[in-house]
Design a protein around this motif. Structure first.
Motif, short mmCIF file in Angstrom:
data_model
loop_
_atom_site.label_atom_id
_atom_site.label_comp_id
_atom_site.label_asym_id
_atom_site.label_seq_id
_atom_site.Cartn_x
_atom_site.Cartn_y
_atom_site.Cartn_z
N LEU A 113 0.80 -1.22 0.00
CA LEU A 113 0.00 0.00 0.00
C LEU A 113 0.84 1.27 0.00
O LEU A 113 0.27 2.37 -0.05
CB LEU A 113 -0.97 -0.01 1.18
N SER A 114 2.16 1.15 0.02
CA SER A 114 3.00 2.32 -0.18
C SER A 114 3.24 2.59 -1.66
O SER A 114 3.80 3.62 -2.04
CB SER A 114 4.35 2.15 0.53
N ASP A 115 2.78 1.66 -2.51
CA ASP A 115 2.93 1.76 -3.96
C ASP A 115 1.57 2.10 -4.56
O ASP A 115 0.63 1.32 -4.47
CB ASP A 115 3.44 0.42 -4.51
N ARG A 116 1.45 3.27 -5.18
CA ARG A 116 0.15 3.72 -5.66
C ARG A 116 -0.45 2.81 -6.72
O ARG A 116 -1.67 2.62 -6.77
CB ARG A 116 0.25 5.16 -6.17
N GLU A 117 0.38 2.26 -7.57
CA GLU A 117 -0.14 1.36 -8.60
C GLU A 117 -0.72 0.11 -7.98
O GLU A 117 -1.78 -0.37 -8.41
CB GLU A 117 0.96 1.03 -9.61
N GLN A 118 -0.04 -0.44 -6.97
CA GLN A 118 -0.54 -1.64 -6.33
C GLN A 118 -1.81 -1.35 -5.53
O GLN A 118 -2.74 -2.17 -5.49
CB GLN A 118 0.54 -2.25 -5.42
N THR A 119 -1.87 -0.19 -4.90
CA THR A 119 -3.09 0.19 -4.19
C THR A 119 -4.26 0.31 -5.15
O THR A 119 -5.36 -0.17 -4.88
CB THR A 119 -2.88 1.53 -3.45
N ALA A 120 -4.03 0.96 -6.29
CA ALA A 120 -5.09 1.13 -7.29
C ALA A 120 -5.57 -0.22 -7.82
O ALA A 120 -6.77 -0.43 -8.03
CB ALA A 120 -4.60 2.01 -8.43
N ALA A 121 -4.62 -1.15 -8.04
CA ALA A 121 -4.99 -2.47 -8.55
C ALA A 121 -5.81 -3.24 -7.52
O ALA A 121 -6.80 -3.90 -7.86
CB ALA A 121 -3.73 -3.24 -8.91
N LEU A 122 -5.41 -3.13 -6.25
CA LEU A 122 -6.18 -3.80 -5.20
C LEU A 122 -7.58 -3.21 -5.10
O LEU A 122 -8.57 -3.93 -4.99
CB LEU A 122 -5.46 -3.67 -3.86
N ALA A 123 -7.66 -1.89 -5.15
CA ALA A 123 -8.96 -1.22 -5.05
C ALA A 123 -9.88 -1.64 -6.19
O ALA A 123 -11.08 -1.89 -5.99
CB ALA A 123 -8.77 0.29 -5.03
N ALA A 124 -9.33 -1.72 -7.40
CA ALA A 124 -10.13 -2.13 -8.55
C ALA A 124 -10.61 -3.56 -8.41
O ALA A 124 -11.76 -3.89 -8.75
CB ALA A 124 -9.32 -1.96 -9.83
N ASP A 125 -9.74 -4.43 -7.92
CA ASP A 125 -10.11 -5.83 -7.69
C ASP A 125 -11.26 -5.91 -6.69
O ASP A 125 -12.28 -6.56 -6.94
CB ASP A 125 -8.89 -6.59 -7.16
N LEU A 126 -11.12 -5.22 -5.56
CA LEU A 126 -12.15 -5.30 -4.52
C LEU A 126 -13.46 -4.67 -4.97
O LEU A 126 -14.54 -5.13 -4.59
CB LEU A 126 -11.64 -4.61 -3.25
N ALA A 127 -13.38 -3.61 -5.77
CA ALA A 127 -14.59 -2.96 -6.25
C ALA A 127 -15.42 -3.88 -7.13
O ALA A 127 -16.63 -3.70 -7.26
CB ALA A 127 -14.23 -1.69 -7.02
N GLY A 128 -14.77 -4.89 -7.73
CA GLY A 128 -15.48 -5.84 -8.57
C GLY A 128 -16.07 -7.01 -7.81
O GLY A 128 -16.68 -7.89 -8.42
N ARG A 129 -15.91 -7.02 -6.50
CA ARG A 129 -16.47 -8.08 -5.66
C ARG A 129 -17.58 -7.47 -4.79
O ARG A 129 -17.61 -6.27 -4.55
CB ARG A 129 -15.39 -8.69 -4.76
N ASP A 130 -18.47 -8.30 -4.30
CA ASP A 130 -19.53 -7.82 -3.42
C ASP A 130 -19.03 -7.81 -1.98
O ASP A 130 -19.39 -8.66 -1.15
CB ASP A 130 -20.78 -8.69 -3.54
N VAL A 131 -18.18 -6.85 -1.67
CA VAL A 131 -17.59 -6.74 -0.33
C VAL A 131 -18.61 -6.11 0.61
O VAL A 131 -19.16 -5.04 0.33
CB VAL A 131 -16.30 -5.89 -0.37
N ASP A 132 -18.86 -6.77 1.74
CA ASP A 132 -19.80 -6.26 2.74
C ASP A 132 -19.11 -5.45 3.82
O ASP A 132 -19.71 -4.56 4.42
CB ASP A 132 -20.54 -7.43 3.41
N ILE A 133 -17.83 -5.78 4.08
CA ILE A 133 -17.09 -5.16 5.19
C ILE A 133 -15.68 -4.86 4.70
O ILE A 133 -15.02 -5.72 4.12
CB ILE A 133 -17.01 -6.13 6.40
N LEU A 134 -15.24 -3.64 4.94
CA LEU A 134 -13.85 -3.27 4.67
C LEU A 134 -13.23 -2.77 5.95
O LEU A 134 -13.72 -1.81 6.55
CB LEU A 134 -13.77 -2.17 3.61
N VAL A 135 -12.14 -3.41 6.38
CA VAL A 135 -11.40 -2.97 7.55
C VAL A 135 -10.03 -2.46 7.08
O VAL A 135 -9.18 -3.24 6.68
CB VAL A 135 -11.22 -4.09 8.59
N ASN A 136 -9.88 -1.15 7.09
CA ASN A 136 -8.61 -0.53 6.71
C ASN A 136 -7.67 -0.57 7.91
O ASN A 136 -7.54 0.39 8.66
CB ASN A 136 -8.84 0.92 6.27
N ASN A 137 -7.00 -1.70 8.07
CA ASN A 137 -6.14 -1.91 9.23
C ASN A 137 -4.66 -1.65 8.95
O ASN A 137 -3.91 -1.28 9.85
CB ASN A 137 -6.32 -3.33 9.76
N ALA A 138 -4.23 -1.86 7.72
CA ALA A 138 -2.79 -1.75 7.40
C ALA A 138 -2.25 -0.38 7.80
O ALA A 138 -2.89 0.64 7.57
CB ALA A 138 -2.56 -1.99 5.92
#
Length: 262
Positions: free
Chosen positions: A78-103
């Protein structure tokens, strides 16, 4: 004839997470691992994201699967903007009910010696990445009419701290971000809240715990008289992820053994 619900069934209806999909960042160890296990014990399937999240066997996978839930590992720095964006795009395509921003991360040095690089790194991981993930996952939650987002603030969202200017800035901003998102999304069925851990026995506090004088100074100010265990934080997160917290919006909940009450 009046029917009554058993205490166990009532508790399950409030705190049970069966059928929910929960994302926990920084899930590989410490507080994140404890949160992932706690949510799995309540019935949620878990996606664990982390910079060094193994694709195969891991402590968090074992903990989640021991409760009969599925575990999906995703690797992202998550210190790498490209990797953060890729993760966010992946999760946005799933039906996520709960997000815990713990990192999260921390860099310690006197303010006069705190480098731009250290400040930027801490803010990138603790604040910007949390916003990007909340924005992308939150957009999907708003569209579907419900969801829970829990950010990780800190005691230093309320206090200034010493030798951690980047960390304090990021955690103060997380408290504000939590309230801002709650203001926009509460009416859309999305709860956005935060936990504010006190001193927790994790890798981030090893330096403090290994300094006898500093450790004793900290302990003497905590009414509970001990460092928190990661599981202490996980219980509060479970509450904020559950139906029991349906009317809780924009809260920053201290879990600090009474530190802020002193």
């Amino acid at each position: 004839m009046t029917t009554t619900t058993s205490p166990a069934a009532y508790t399950e209806s409030l705190f049970g997470l069966a059928g929910r999909l929960a994302v926990v960042t920084g899930a590989g160890r410490g507080i994140g691992l404890a949160i992932a296990e706690c949510l799995a014990a309540a019935g949620a399937d878990i996606i664990g994201a982390g910079a060094r999240m193994p694709a195969g066997e891991s402590a968090v996978r074992a903990a989640v699967e021991a409760h009969g839930r599925t575990f999906t590992p995703l690797q992202a720095d998550l210190s790498d903007r490209e990797q953060t964006a890729a993760l966010a795009a992946d999760l946005a395509g799933r039906d996520v009910d709960i997000l815990v921003n713990n990192a999260g991360t921390i860099r310690r040095s006197p303010a006069a010696e705190h480098t731009d690089a250290d400040f930027d790194h801490v803010v990138e991981v603790n604040l910007r990445a949390a916003f990007v993930l909340a924005r992308e996952v939150g957009r999907s939650m708003v569209r579907r009419g419900g969801g829970k987002i829990v950010n990780t603030a800190s005691m230093l969202s309320f206090q200034g701290g010493v030798r951690v200017p980047g960390y304090t800035a990021s955690k103060s901003a997380i408290a504000g971000l939590t309230k801002a998102l709650a203001n926009e999304w509460a009416s859309r069925g999305v709860n956005v809240n935060a936990v504010a851990p006190g001193y927790v026995a994790t890798d981030n506090t090893r330096e403090l715990r290994e300094d006898p004088a500093r450790s004793q100074e900290i302990l003497s100010r905590i009414p509970a008289g001990r460092w928190a265990a990661p599981s202490d934080i996980a219980g509060a997160v479970l509450f904020l992820c559950s139906r029991a917290a349906d009317y809780v919006h924009g809260a920053v909940v201290p879990v600090d053994g009474g530190w802020l009450a002193r």
